[in-house]
Motif scaffolding. Sequence first.
Motif, PDB file in Angstrom:
ATOM      1  N   GLY B  72       6.966  10.952  -4.761  1.00 17.61           N
ATOM      2  CA  GLY B  72       6.782  11.795  -4.001  1.00 17.61           C
ATOM      3  C   GLY B  72       8.375  12.877  -3.685  1.00 17.61           C
ATOM      4  N   ARG B  73       9.640  11.998  -5.125  1.00 16.74           N
ATOM      5  CA  ARG B  73      10.728  12.714  -4.470  1.00 16.74           C
ATOM      6  C   ARG B  73      10.310  14.168  -5.072  1.00 16.74           C
ATOM      7  N   ARG B  74      11.108  15.398  -3.911  1.00 10.94           N
ATOM      8  CA  ARG B  74      10.999  16.747  -4.244  1.00 10.94           C
ATOM      9  C   ARG B  74      12.502  17.362  -4.972  1.00 10.94           C
ATOM     10  N   ALA B  75      13.773  17.012  -4.418  1.00  9.09           N
ATOM     11  CA  ALA B  75      15.231  17.569  -4.467  1.00  9.09           C
ATOM     12  C   ALA B  75      15.129  17.065  -5.825  1.00  9.09           C
ATOM     13  N   PHE B  76      15.558  18.201  -6.371  1.00 10.30           N
ATOM     14  CA  PHE B  76      16.163  17.972  -7.826  1.00 10.30           C
ATOM     15  C   PHE B  76      17.321  16.621  -7.803  1.00 10.30           C
ATOM     16  N   PRO B  77      16.818  16.420  -9.494  1.00  8.36           N
ATOM     17  CA  PRO B  77      15.926  16.481 -10.363  1.00  8.36           C
ATOM     18  C   PRO B  77      14.768  15.389 -10.192  1.00  8.36           C
ATOM     19  N   ARG B  78      13.599  16.107 -10.004  1.00  6.96           N
ATOM     20  CA  ARG B  78      12.479  15.267  -9.874  1.00  6.96           C
ATOM     21  C   ARG B  78      12.184  14.385 -10.962  1.00  6.96           C
ATOM     22  N   THR B  79      12.421  15.087 -12.255  1.00  7.25           N
ATOM     23  CA  THR B  79      12.342  13.607 -13.634  1.00  7.25           C
ATOM     24  C   THR B  79      13.559  13.985 -14.720  1.00  7.25           C
ATOM     25  N   LYS B  80      12.939  13.080 -15.856  1.00  7.13           N
ATOM     26  CA  LYS B  80      14.019  12.996 -16.222  1.00  7.13           C
ATOM     27  C   LYS B  80      14.329  14.426 -16.773  1.00  7.13           C
ATOM     28  N   GLY B  81      13.072  14.694 -17.215  1.00 15.53           N
ATOM     29  CA  GLY B  81      13.368  16.357 -18.021  1.00 15.53           C
ATOM     30  C   GLY B  81      13.797  17.159 -17.618  1.00 15.53           C
ATOM     31  N   ASP B  82      14.198  17.618 -15.959  1.00  8.44           N
ATOM     32  CA  ASP B  82      15.019  18.207 -14.441  1.00  8.44           C
ATOM     33  C   ASP B  82      15.961  17.765 -14.962  1.00  8.44           C
ATOM     34  N   LEU B  83      16.281  16.908 -15.452  1.00 15.91           N
ATOM     35  CA  LEU B  83      18.122  16.136 -15.406  1.00 15.91           C
ATOM     36  C   LEU B  83      17.976  17.009 -16.880  1.00 15.91           C
ATOM     37  N   VAL B  84      17.910  16.652 -16.974  1.00 12.76           N
ATOM     38  CA  VAL B  84      18.154  16.361 -19.305  1.00 12.76           C
ATOM     39  C   VAL B  84      18.725  18.372 -18.961  1.00 12.76           C
ATOM     40  N   ALA B  85      17.753  18.955 -18.756  1.00 12.63           N
ATOM     41  CA  ALA B  85      17.273  20.310 -18.644  1.00 12.63           C
ATOM     42  C   ALA B  85      19.033  21.164 -18.751  1.00 12.63           C
ATOM     43  N   ALA B  86      19.583  20.262 -17.207  1.00 13.55           N
ATOM     44  CA  ALA B  86      20.115  20.919 -16.250  1.00 13.55           C
ATOM     45  C   ALA B  86      21.798  20.771 -17.549  1.00 13.55           C
ATOM     46  N   LYS B  87      22.520  21.338 -17.480  1.00 10.69           N
ATOM     47  CA  LYS B  87      23.747  22.027 -17.811  1.00 10.69           C
ATOM     48  C   LYS B  87      24.725  20.521 -18.091  1.00 10.69           C
ATOM     49  N   ASN B  88      25.170  19.809 -19.134  1.00  7.29           N
ATOM     50  CA  ASN B  88      25.437  18.460 -19.111  1.00  7.29           C
ATOM     51  C   ASN B  88      24.788  17.393 -18.385  1.00  7.29           C
ATOM     52  N   GLY B  89      22.692  18.120 -18.329  1.00  8.99           N
ATOM     53  CA  GLY B  89      22.241  17.106 -17.908  1.00  8.99           C
ATOM     54  C   GLY B  89      22.172  15.343 -19.180  1.00  8.99           C
ATOM     55  N   GLN B  90      22.314  15.403 -20.151  1.00  8.91           N
ATOM     56  CA  GLN B  90      21.762  14.112 -21.268  1.00  8.91           C
ATOM     57  C   GLN B  90      23.496  13.739 -20.313  1.00  8.91           C
ATOM     58  N   ALA B  91      24.108  13.542 -20.836  1.00  5.98           N
ATOM     59  CA  ALA B  91      25.228  13.684 -20.912  1.00  5.98           C
ATOM     60  C   ALA B  91      24.963  12.531 -18.993  1.00  5.98           C
ATOM     61  N   PHE B 134      24.299  17.182  -7.946  1.00 13.94           N
ATOM     62  CA  PHE B 134      24.438  17.229  -9.426  1.00 13.94           C
ATOM     63  C   PHE B 134      24.962  18.671  -9.542  1.00 13.94           C
ATOM     64  N   LYS B 135      24.419  19.581  -9.640  1.00 14.56           N
ATOM     65  CA  LYS B 135      24.677  21.061  -9.547  1.00 14.56           C
ATOM     66  C   LYS B 135      25.996  21.309  -9.270  1.00 14.56           C
ATOM     67  N   ASP B 139      31.236  16.767 -11.732  1.00 13.96           N
ATOM     68  CA  ASP B 139      32.284  15.468 -11.864  1.00 13.96           C
ATOM     69  C   ASP B 139      32.211  14.278 -10.529  1.00 13.96           C
ATOM     70  N   TYR B 140      31.620  14.589  -9.642  1.00 17.65           N
ATOM     71  CA  TYR B 140      31.257  13.113  -9.006  1.00 17.65           C
ATOM     72  C   TYR B 140      30.573  12.354  -9.937  1.00 17.65           C
ATOM     73  N   PHE B 141      30.005  12.769 -10.204  1.00 19.25           N
ATOM     74  CA  PHE B 141      29.136  11.798 -11.035  1.00 19.25           C
ATOM     75  C   PHE B 141      29.266  11.720 -12.447  1.00 19.25           C
ATOM     76  N   LEU B 142      29.471  12.748 -12.704  1.00 17.15           N
ATOM     77  CA  LEU B 142      30.209  12.623 -14.281  1.00 17.15           C
ATOM     78  C   LEU B 142      31.204  11.895 -14.467  1.00 17.15           C
ATOM     79  N   LYS B 143      32.281  12.379 -13.902  1.00  8.24           N
ATOM     80  CA  LYS B 143      33.872  11.004 -13.746  1.00  8.24           C
ATOM     81  C   LYS B 143      33.804   9.824 -13.024  1.00  8.24           C
TER      82      LYS B 143
END
Lengths: 52, 293
Positions: B72-91, B134-135, B139-143
């Motif tokens: 039922g998650r509707r916010a970004f990222p809804r799946t792994k694919g959503d996250l990986v497709a974003a800038k710096n998403g793989q990291a 994240f978008k 930095d809150y997340f990546l750092k």
Amino acid sequence: MTGRASRGFREVETDLAGANLRGFAFAEFLKPAPSATKIPTTIPEELPPPTA
Amino acid sequence: MPKAEDIKWFKKQFHTEIEKAVAGTPFDLDLLTALACQETGYIWQTLRKKTGFSTRKILALCVGDTLDSNKGRRAFPRTKGDLVAAKNGQAMFEIARQALIDMAAHIPGYKAAARNSSKFCHGFGIWQYDLQFFKVDPDYFLKKRYEDLNGTLGKAVEELKSAQKRAGYGKMRTLTDLEMAHVAIAYNAGRFIPKRGLKQGHRDSSGRYYGEFIFDYLRLSRTVPTPGGAPEISPPPVGNAIVPPPTPVEASGEMLIVDTRESPLRLRSEPKISRPSGANVLGTFPTAIPCAQ
């Protein structure tokens, strides 16, 4: 609180058996209280009353 | 579910920083404690009892929420694919995935999710700042700023201020416990609907709502003193409910007395008779009760 009557109501606040109540009451049924009147804050009992 | 002794530990560790962070806001240490209990209490109450866990390490492991679109998650990222497709998403995925693995090593409820290579954490920090931001603030997340108390605390207070406005209390300088719980609902669910009261926000498997938990944790926290201090509410005897001290009357205008002949005087939430006539009645005053304007 504005202290003014609005559409026949006055905004009032009191303590009723420990409950703080604030809202609007019909002004016709509110009279000036004697000068020494205070509103004591009721402290609830820590334990319920013993049952019979 | 955190108890008084867990809250005592929490306050001992974090009260100084939290009190600084909420100064000048309508929020207080007990609200931040209640939110931490509800968001990640099941993690820190477990880890604090284990040997070899510093406060820093416990903070780093306060991650969670692995639910994605199939739950039922509707916010970004809804799946792994959503996250990986974003800038710096793989990291970010790698950080979020590793966070899940590290946390699940100590918290049994997450072991099944950790075995699924597509699962990752969406909530970071003791107050669970969500990966949907994240978008906005990568930095809150990546750092890994969520591993530092002030990093996660700053986000929580920022989010609470925003939630205060969404709850309809934007201009208020002080909040009651009930109003704080309403703000917490907006913090969790994005909005607060007055007619639903505390039955809003996430609903757990037992049927209790986020708002109900927050209110209970808030009351419990008020019975737990900060180091060297006194509790705001005396702890009740075992088996009895927590009863807050009564709210004193603040009105200091003309003193009035109720003067009715037959029935009690109705106190209404607005200066008009509602339809039906009992709909806006807050309570009734017997005759001779004093009240202040």
